[in-house]
Design a protein around this motif. Structure first.
Motif, short mmCIF file in Angstrom:
data_model
loop_
_atom_site.label_atom_id
_atom_site.label_comp_id
_atom_site.label_asym_id
_atom_site.label_seq_id
_atom_site.Cartn_x
_atom_site.Cartn_y
_atom_site.Cartn_z
N SER A 1 1.34 9.35 -5.90
CA SER A 1 1.26 10.86 -5.05
C SER A 1 2.17 11.63 -4.64
N THR B 1 -1.37 -0.96 -8.84
CA THR B 1 -1.13 -1.62 -7.53
C THR B 1 0.51 -3.05 -7.79
N GLU C 1 4.18 8.00 7.64
CA GLU C 1 2.53 8.58 7.36
C GLU C 1 1.78 7.14 8.27
N GLN D 1 1.14 -0.93 0.15
CA GLN D 1 -0.01 -0.16 0.27
C GLN D 1 0.59 0.55 0.15
N ALA D 2 1.91 1.45 0.93
CA ALA D 2 2.57 2.11 0.94
C ALA D 2 3.85 2.90 -0.17
N GLN E 1 0.17 4.30 -2.89
CA GLN E 1 0.54 5.71 -2.17
C GLN E 1 1.50 6.81 -2.61
N VAL F 1 5.83 8.30 3.47
CA VAL F 1 5.16 7.10 3.24
C VAL F 1 5.24 6.57 4.45
#
Length: 154
Positions: A27, A94, A37, A19-20, A23, A34
């Motif tokens: 972004s 993904t 976060e 997921q990181a 992201q 990340v």
């Protein structure tokens, strides 16, 4: 802690690493941004009935940082595993994150290749439950594992 709980926490750390990485690409933030976060907002949550502990933050950090440090090599391995007309930049972001996280473990960690394949197939299944992508992910990861660790497949 029971071995099954440890395994589930390692699996969750891998899931968060995917997921990181997704992201980061979506972004444009750095791995440090990340990671902070995720460590602030995700770790400590309960996933599959297990609370993610600080001890598994280390695996998350290793996977994300090594995926960035070895991204060129990992992407080249992935490209060689893909059909010629489908370079890595054309596949779903993904899936790129899955391949980069798995690649980090294959090239920079001592995780056995079969464990890497099993773990990341499970993660792909979580993102793509209809299952069409699972065979594709399995084939690419198998190719990457054989390239990174040919001795494990003799």
């Amino acid at each position: 802690m029971k071995p099954e709980e440890k395994r589930r926490m390692r699996s969750a750390a891998r899931f968060y690493a995917v997921q990181a990485l997704f992201q980061m690409e979506a972004s444009g933030v750095t791995v440090d941004t990340v990671a902070r976060e995720f460590e602030t907002h995700r770790f400590g949550e309960v996933m599959d009935g297990v609370e993610l502990s600080e001890g598994h933050v280390d695996l998350f950090r290793k996977i994300t940082s090594e995926a960035v440090n070895h991204q060129a090599r990992i992407d080249q391995m992935t490209d060689r595993a893909l059909v010629a007309k489908w370079p890595i930049d054309r596949i779903d972001p993904t899936l790129r994150a899955v391949f980069r996280a798995a690649g980090a473990e294959l090239v920079a960690h001592d995780t056995p290749p079969k464990v890497v394949i099993t773990e990341y197939l499970s993660i792909a299944d979580a993102f793509y439950p209809e299952g069409r992508e699972k065979a594709f992910v399995n084939a690419v990861l198998d190719h990457m594992a054989r390239e990174a660790h040919p001795e494990a497949f003799r």
